[in-house]
Design a protein around this motif. Structure first.
Motif, PDB file in Angstrom:
ATOM      1  N   ARG A  61      -3.681  -0.253   3.890  1.00  0.00           N
ATOM      2  CA  ARG A  61      -2.624  -1.240   4.079  1.00  0.00           C
ATOM      3  C   ARG A  61      -3.268  -2.535   4.540  1.00  0.00           C
ATOM      4  N   ARG A  62      -2.668  -3.650   4.230  1.00  0.00           N
ATOM      5  CA  ARG A  62      -3.242  -4.922   4.660  1.00  0.00           C
ATOM      6  C   ARG A  62      -3.204  -5.046   6.171  1.00  0.00           C
TER       7      ARG A  62
ATOM      8  N   HIS B  22       0.829  -1.207   0.000  1.00  0.00           N
ATOM      9  CA  HIS B  22       0.000   0.000   0.000  1.00  0.00           C
ATOM     10  C   HIS B  22       0.859   1.251   0.000  1.00  0.00           C
ATOM     11  N   GLU B  23       1.909   1.265   0.801  1.00  0.00           N
ATOM     12  CA  GLU B  23       2.781   2.427   0.904  1.00  0.00           C
ATOM     13  C   GLU B  23       3.494   2.701  -0.423  1.00  0.00           C
TER      14      GLU B  23
ATOM     15  N   PRO C 205      10.764  -1.546   8.699  1.00  0.00           N
ATOM     16  CA  PRO C 205       9.339  -1.267   8.927  1.00  0.00           C
ATOM     17  C   PRO C 205       8.547  -1.201   7.630  1.00  0.00           C
ATOM     18  N   ARG C 206       7.227  -1.248   7.767  1.00  0.00           N
ATOM     19  CA  ARG C 206       6.342  -1.147   6.617  1.00  0.00           C
ATOM     20  C   ARG C 206       6.228   0.283   6.106  1.00  0.00           C
ATOM     21  N   SER C 207       6.243   1.222   7.016  1.00  0.00           N
ATOM     22  CA  SER C 207       6.010   2.622   6.665  1.00  0.00           C
ATOM     23  C   SER C 207       7.311   3.313   6.294  1.00  0.00           C
ATOM     24  N   LEU C 208       7.295   4.058   5.203  1.00  0.00           N
ATOM     25  CA  LEU C 208       8.469   4.820   4.809  1.00  0.00           C
ATOM     26  C   LEU C 208       8.761   5.925   5.811  1.00  0.00           C
TER      27      LEU C 208
ATOM     28  N   GLY D 298       2.813 -12.595  -0.203  1.00  0.00           N
ATOM     29  CA  GLY D 298       1.359 -12.559  -0.222  1.00  0.00           C
ATOM     30  C   GLY D 298       0.709 -12.283   1.116  1.00  0.00           C
ATOM     31  N   PRO D 299       1.098 -12.987   2.202  1.00  0.00           N
ATOM     32  CA  PRO D 299       0.384 -12.801   3.472  1.00  0.00           C
ATOM     33  C   PRO D 299       0.539 -11.416   4.086  1.00  0.00           C
ATOM     34  N   ASP D 300       1.749 -10.861   4.072  1.00  0.00           N
ATOM     35  CA  ASP D 300       1.989  -9.573   4.733  1.00  0.00           C
ATOM     36  C   ASP D 300       2.108  -8.407   3.760  1.00  0.00           C
ATOM     37  N   GLN D 301       2.245  -8.721   2.455  1.00  0.00           N
ATOM     38  CA  GLN D 301       2.349  -7.713   1.404  1.00  0.00           C
ATOM     39  C   GLN D 301       3.474  -6.716   1.678  1.00  0.00           C
ATOM     40  N   ARG D 302       4.672  -7.249   1.922  1.00  0.00           N
ATOM     41  CA  ARG D 302       5.831  -6.400   2.168  1.00  0.00           C
ATOM     42  C   ARG D 302       6.882  -6.638   1.091  1.00  0.00           C
TER      43      ARG D 302
END
Length: 523
Positions: free
Chosen positions: A402-403, A27-28, A213-216, A72-76
């Motif tokens: 985001r997932r 998503h990010e 981390p997921r977030s930029l 697929g599961p965490d979309q990272r």
């Protein structure tokens, strides 16, 4: 625009390529790419239509020569590949990876017909990255007959692939001398990953724990006070929801008690506040009162999670005029304060309203300590529902959130394999929950009647923030990955088909045709 007039992207082995950071959420990354269509005019998304949350997701920037691979599961983001070195200028420690061409117009013309070659082995091994251990040679396959194999030269966090004449290769050969001859061509691709080498990284590329981390904003030097990332949401029943975070202690949301101040203090201010009153389903709530129920089924499991709050910001703009003109003054005053706190970067919405009745448990147990509901109040807003979005590729609301990953408290619901979670097919979830609640229904007919799906159409009307240009149709059959581009029109949403709503006490599942849970509402 010529390829080398763009700001160069620095190569950071094991970390990323420019702003494309390993570990960042789909998503990010996709949101940032879509915000710059002049730089990224074409975005292709490839995913498995049958198992979109199990198989990897590939995001190709054809115009820029870059491909991104997400689990697929965490979309990272797990792997960054540069397939065309002319798509964007790259640097390593402020040194150009590929020298700029003198004639920019000629360069642009040549890229229309062929890819720009990558750096030579001498440039990589002697000038930029330095010596490293011997790599791996991959012989040409029968599926792709060629006189050239591929030699993968690995460094920690980065690897280069060089075409090598197969007839020149032999076991035990001096790879430095061999790759320095005319038998080897310039690099055809570059990969950035987390691991000591490509041979090490590929073993568990999509499953190893992410260190970034997921977030930029969290990964870079974002604004101070950036809320901690949500890792998982644990659903405990009776309105208790445990938010498990990356580094902070867990935060407990208690439906009917947690205030808006609590939400902002722990989760940060919402990305948006959506005031919406959709009462098209209230007729079913009236109907449900006449249905005779067993003691543990006193709340309509299929409708109580929706009634007048159908799906937060995912609802269509054409719904704004659906409020019943016969609404009473008290009801209208309450409606004006009800709203959704949209946490797009966390992957969920929280519905805020006046305290309602007690939330049911996810299992019919008298041994669970049940809290007493607070008395109703018109001047006290609390969280009463939470909607957890799966961000399934190909679904109507894809990339608005985001997932969000969740699981049902395993201490209350036991399974043979693993806890029921956001990755579990709905048929398995439904079978387990139905067995748990079997004794609470008067008859099998009543259980079947109350668990019938309600059809919900997501494709009618235009929706704010629609990402239809990335969506594919679930109507197509087969397990081949679907590829969607940025050239689709709004009519493509009509091929998505309908979703179905299934209810159990305290839980409402929105299910796609491939048996994937697109959204879970906890009430």
């Amino acid at each position: 625009m010529a390829a080398f007039t763009k700001t160069p992207l620095p190569i950071n082995p094991g970390k990323g390529l420019g702003f494309l950071a390993l570990g960042a959420s789909l998503h990010e990354i996709l949101t940032r790419l879509k915000a710059q269509p002049h730089l990224y005019p074409r975005i292709d998304v490839a995913y498995s239509s049958s198992q979109p949350l199990v198989n990897p997701i590939a995001l190709a920037l054809a115009h820029n020569g870059i491909r991104l691979r997400f689990d697929g599961p965490d979309q990272r983001l797990r792997l960054i590949e540069v397939l065309d070195f002319g798509g964007w200028p790259l640097t390593y420690k402020n040194v150009d990876l590929v020298k700029s061409l003198e004639d920019k117009e000629a360069d642009s013309l040549s890229r229309a017909n062929a890819r720009v070659s990558g750096p030579a082995f001498r440039q990589v091994y002697h000038k930029l990255f330095g010596p490293t251990f011997a790599g791996e040679y991959l012989k040409p396959t029968q599926e792709s007959p060629s006189t050239y194999g591929t030699y993968v030269l690995s460094y920690p966090g980065v690897a280069f692939s060089f075409p090598l004449r197969d007839s020149a290769w032999s076991e035990g050969a001096d790879f430095v001398a061999l790759l320095s001859t005319s038998a080897a061509l310039n690099a055809k691709s570059l990969s950035i990953f987390v691991g000591s080498s490509w041979m090490d990284a590929r073993q568990d590329l999509y499953t190893r724990p992410c260190v970034h981390p997921r977030s930029l904003a969290v990964g870079g030097r974002g604004r101070e006070g950036t809320p901690d990332e949500v890792e998982f949401v644990k659903i405990c029943g009776y309105g208790r929801i445990e938010i498990l975070r990356r580094s902070s202690p867990p935060f407990h949301i208690v439906l009917g008690e947690t205030t808006t101040q609590d939400l902002v203090a722990e989760l940060g201010p919402p990305d948006a506040i959506y005031r919406k009153n959709d009462r098209r389903l209230s007729i079913h709530k009236t109907r449900s009162k006449s249905i005779e129920r067993a003691p543990y089924a006193t709340l309509p499991p299929q409708l109580d999670g929706l009634s007048d709050t159908d799906r937060s910001s995912v609802t269509t703009a054409s719904d704004e005029s659906d409020i019943d003109d016969t609404m009473t003054a008290t009801s209208a005053a309450t409606s004006s304060t009800e709203c959704f706190y949209n946490y797009f970067h966390h992957g969920f919405d929280v519905f805020v309203s006046c305290p309602a009745g007690l939330s049911p448990g996810i299992v019919p147990s008298d041994s669970v300590e049940v809290r007493m509901p607070l008395p109703p109040s018109t001047d006290r807003l609390v969280a009463t529902k939470i909607l957890l979005h799966a961000n399934v590729p190909g679904s109507y609301p894809f990339n608005r959130y985001r997932r969000s990953r969740w699981f049902l408290d395993p201490e209350q619901i036991w399974t043979d394999n693993a806890p029921l979670s956001s990755e579990t097919p709905f048929t398995a979830i439904s079978s387990t929950l139905r067995d748990v609640w079997t004794g609470t229904y008067i008859s099998e007919e009543q259980a079947t009647s109350l668990q019938r799906p309600m059809v919900l159409n997501r494709g009618w009307g235009d929706s704010p923030g629609s990402s239809c240009e990335l969506l594919g149709g679930w109507e197509e059959s087969g397990d081949a990955p679907k590829r969607q581009t940025g050239n689709c029109t709004s009519e493509s949403t009509s091929s998505l088909g309908n979703t179905e709503l299934y209810g159990f006490p305290g839980l409402l599942f929105e299910v796609l045709k491939n048996d994937t849970v697109s959204c879970l509402t906890v009430y």
